[in-house]
Design an enzyme around this catalytic site. Structure first.
Site, PDB file in Angstrom:
ATOM      1  N   LYS A 158       0.803  -1.232   0.000  1.00 38.38           N
ATOM      2  CA  LYS A 158       0.000   0.000   0.000  1.00 38.38           C
ATOM      3  C   LYS A 158       0.837   1.285   0.000  1.00 38.38           C
ATOM      4  O   LYS A 158       0.432   2.293  -0.559  1.00 38.38           O
ATOM      5  CB  LYS A 158      -0.937   0.014   1.209  1.00 38.38           C
ATOM      6  CG  LYS A 158      -2.089  -0.977   1.105  1.00 38.38           C
ATOM      7  CD  LYS A 158      -3.002  -0.813   2.297  1.00 38.38           C
ATOM      8  CE  LYS A 158      -4.191  -1.720   2.229  1.00 38.38           C
ATOM      9  NZ  LYS A 158      -5.150  -1.458   3.305  1.00 38.38           N
ATOM     10  N   ASP A 165     -10.330   3.564   2.072  1.00 38.23           N
ATOM     11  CA  ASP A 165     -10.670   3.216   3.463  1.00 38.23           C
ATOM     12  C   ASP A 165     -11.372   4.394   4.157  1.00 38.23           C
ATOM     13  O   ASP A 165     -12.229   4.181   5.013  1.00 38.23           O
ATOM     14  CB  ASP A 165      -9.418   2.831   4.254  1.00 38.23           C
ATOM     15  CG  ASP A 165      -9.012   1.382   3.990  1.00 38.23           C
ATOM     16  OD1 ASP A 165      -9.848   0.622   3.456  1.00 38.23           O
ATOM     17  OD2 ASP A 165      -7.871   1.020   4.302  1.00 38.23           O
TER      18      ASP A 165
HETATM   19  P1  NAP Z   1      -1.166  -2.097  11.293  1.00 42.21           P
HETATM   20  O1  NAP Z   1      -0.705  -0.919  10.526  1.00 42.21           O
HETATM   21  O2  NAP Z   1      -0.272  -3.293  11.406  1.00 42.21           O
HETATM   22  O3  NAP Z   1      -1.557  -1.584  12.776  1.00 42.21           O
HETATM   23  C1  NAP Z   1      -1.910  -2.511  13.772  1.00 42.21           C
HETATM   24  C2  NAP Z   1      -2.348  -1.784  15.033  1.00 42.21           C
HETATM   25  O4  NAP Z   1      -2.753  -2.768  15.990  1.00 42.21           O
HETATM   26  C3  NAP Z   1      -1.233  -0.968  15.682  1.00 42.21           C
HETATM   27  O5  NAP Z   1      -1.782   0.174  16.289  1.00 42.21           O
HETATM   28  C4  NAP Z   1      -0.713  -1.940  16.746  1.00 42.21           C
HETATM   29  O6  NAP Z   1      -0.100  -1.301  17.843  1.00 42.21           O
HETATM   30  C5  NAP Z   1      -2.007  -2.577  17.201  1.00 42.21           C
HETATM   31  N1  NAP Z   1      -1.779  -3.872  17.860  1.00 42.21           N
HETATM   32  C6  NAP Z   1      -1.405  -5.028  17.288  1.00 42.21           C
HETATM   33  N2  NAP Z   1      -1.303  -5.995  18.230  1.00 42.21           N
HETATM   34  C7  NAP Z   1      -1.586  -5.421  19.415  1.00 42.21           C
HETATM   35  C8  NAP Z   1      -1.649  -5.895  20.775  1.00 42.21           C
HETATM   36  N3  NAP Z   1      -1.380  -7.175  21.068  1.00 42.21           N
HETATM   37  N4  NAP Z   1      -2.005  -5.027  21.744  1.00 42.21           N
HETATM   38  C9  NAP Z   1      -2.296  -3.732  21.445  1.00 42.21           C
HETATM   39  N5  NAP Z   1      -2.251  -3.214  20.188  1.00 42.21           N
HETATM   40  C10 NAP Z   1      -1.911  -4.053  19.192  1.00 42.21           C
HETATM   41  O7  NAP Z   1      -2.529  -2.678  10.699  1.00 42.21           O
HETATM   42  P2  NAP Z   1      -3.677  -1.855   9.914  1.00 42.21           P
HETATM   43  O8  NAP Z   1      -3.420  -1.953   8.466  1.00 42.21           O
HETATM   44  O9  NAP Z   1      -3.797  -0.518  10.554  1.00 42.21           O
HETATM   45  O10 NAP Z   1      -4.963  -2.772  10.214  1.00 42.21           O
HETATM   46  C11 NAP Z   1      -5.489  -2.836  11.514  1.00 42.21           C
HETATM   47  C12 NAP Z   1      -6.791  -3.634  11.519  1.00 42.21           C
HETATM   48  O11 NAP Z   1      -7.775  -2.978  10.724  1.00 42.21           O
HETATM   49  C13 NAP Z   1      -6.677  -5.046  10.954  1.00 42.21           C
HETATM   50  O12 NAP Z   1      -7.475  -5.906  11.747  1.00 42.21           O
HETATM   51  C14 NAP Z   1      -7.257  -4.913   9.559  1.00 42.21           C
HETATM   52  O13 NAP Z   1      -7.816  -6.138   9.075  1.00 42.21           O
HETATM   53  C15 NAP Z   1      -8.345  -3.901   9.819  1.00 42.21           C
HETATM   54  N6  NAP Z   1      -8.775  -3.175   8.612  1.00 42.21           N
HETATM   55  C16 NAP Z   1     -10.062  -3.329   8.220  1.00 42.21           C
HETATM   56  C17 NAP Z   1     -10.523  -2.647   7.115  1.00 42.21           C
HETATM   57  C18 NAP Z   1     -11.957  -2.824   6.702  1.00 42.21           C
HETATM   58  O14 NAP Z   1     -12.304  -2.470   5.572  1.00 42.21           O
HETATM   59  N7  NAP Z   1     -12.798  -3.327   7.589  1.00 42.21           N
HETATM   60  C19 NAP Z   1      -9.668  -1.800   6.391  1.00 42.21           C
HETATM   61  C20 NAP Z   1      -8.339  -1.651   6.825  1.00 42.21           C
HETATM   62  C21 NAP Z   1      -7.916  -2.346   7.950  1.00 42.21           C
HETATM   63  P3  NAP Z   1       1.483  -0.966  17.814  1.00 42.21           P
HETATM   64  O15 NAP Z   1       1.628   0.313  17.052  1.00 42.21           O
HETATM   65  O16 NAP Z   1       1.843  -0.836  19.249  1.00 42.21           O
HETATM   66  O17 NAP Z   1       2.158  -2.139  17.150  1.00 42.21           O
END
Ligand code: NAP
Length: 281
Positions: free
Chosen positions: A69, A104
């Site tokens: 991305k 998004d």
């Molecule tokens: P990302 O950039 O990897 O960010 C992950 C986030 O989760 C970070 O803030 C991370 O915190 C936190 N995290 C992970 N494990 C954790 C834990 N054990 N305890 C506390 N915080 C934790 O991922 P992303 O792309 O933003 O996606 C995040 C979520 O949104 C995913 O589940 C994805 O499937 C979903 N999503 C859904 C859509 C939709 O259309 N519904 C669209 C986009 C994303 P740290 O910074 O501390 O690592």
């Protein structure tokens, strides 16, 4: 006039988990459009050359997913919103120019509009859990809709701080330990972390602290009914789920590639929900 047959794809590594083919091929069938939407498994080192040959491969555009991305941003002409979010998920051609957007933001907002109408009318304070890529889209969208105070709560505080630096004074970072206090007067809570996802730890949060009338949104869509959303519903709060966002974010890509603005319907939801239940990857 749309050409006889058009093709688009989702480019990722891995890409098998993507529900985009299911969504777009459903719409192609539904509207009787001659076209196809495929998966393209492309490793990081081949992404740039793949994107450069997109038209030669017969594609009118593409979705981009993990881990491409950010790379897609520099290989295309993004709009101002995609630049601010720092990532791109949709590519299409305007003449010979490869344009890009991040849907998004609109997917998140459209889903809230559909699931909890009026949610933004008294948006004095919202709490965003997480500070990753999805959180940037959510923060951008909430500021655009007039949120006065956004508290970004993240395990790694420095990442939340980066959001404040980029998006300005209406955004404030907060450590995970201060979460409960932040909820007391929040009109909206959004989970953008992976917590609550199948195979991940549950999101431990006391929904009882939220004021009556608060709205709870979760970006996680596997499972569709996350423990967070179940707890919010049990308290009588309005919710917006990750599946709704996933469907709404797909609308603009389809319109750009295939020339028809598709509807997000209960039938489409049921199709994708059944697939998520059958193969919750
Ligand atoms: P990302 O950039 O990897 O960010 C992950 C986030 O989760 C970070 O803030 C991370 O915190 C936190 N995290 C992970 N494990 C954790 C834990 N054990 N305890 C506390 N915080 C934790 O991922 P992303 O792309 O933003 O996606 C995040 C979520 O949104 C995913 O589940 C994805 O499937 C979903 N999503 C859904 C859509 C939709 O259309 N519904 C669209 C986009 C994303 P740290 O910074 O501390 O690592």
């Amino acid at each position: 006039m749309i050409a006889a047959s058009r093709a688009a794809c989702v480019i990722g590594w891995p890409v098998e988990h993507s529900r985009s083919p299911l969504i777009h091929n459903y719409w192609l069938r539904k509207y009787g459009i001659a076209g196809e939407y495929r998966r393209e498994l492309v490793p990081r080192e081949e992404f740039a050359s793949f994107v450069k040959s997109l038209a030669a491969r017969g594609y009118v555009g593409a979705n981009v997913t993990v881990p491409h991305k950010e790379a897609a941003l520099v290989l295309s002409e993004p709009d101002e919103q995609a630049r601010a979010v720092g990532a791109v998920n949709t590519l299409w051609f305007e003449g010979n120019t490869l344009r890009s957007i991040n849907t998004d933001v609109e997917g998140f907002l459209a889903n809230l509009d559909a699931s909890a109408p009026g949610w933004d009318q008294h948006l004095s304070k919202a709490v965003v859990l997480g500070a990753g890529g999805a959180a940037r889209a959510v923060v951008y969208g909430l500021l655009a809709r007039g949120a006065q105070h956004l508290i970004v709560v993240n395990r790694t505080l420095a990442r939340a701080e980066m959001l404040r630096q980029q998006f300005g004074a209406r955004v404030r970072e907060s450590p995970w330990g201060a979460l409960e206090g932040a909820l007391a007067d929040a009109a909206l809570v959004v989970n953008t972390t992976t917590l609550g996802m199948q195979g991940q730890p549950t999101l431990a949060i006391d929904i009882g602290r939220l004021p009556a009338g608060a709205v709870v949104a979760d970006l996680v869509y596997a499972p569709v009914r996350t423990p967070l959303l179940a707890a919010a519903q049990a308290r009588g709060l309005r919710i917006a789920d990750g599946l709704g966002m996933l469907l709404h974010q797909a609308v603009r890509g389809f319109a750009l590639w295939f020339g028809k603005t598709p509807a997000v319907t209960a039938e489409l939801r049921a199709v994708v929900e059944a697939d998520l239940s059958a193969t919750p990857r």
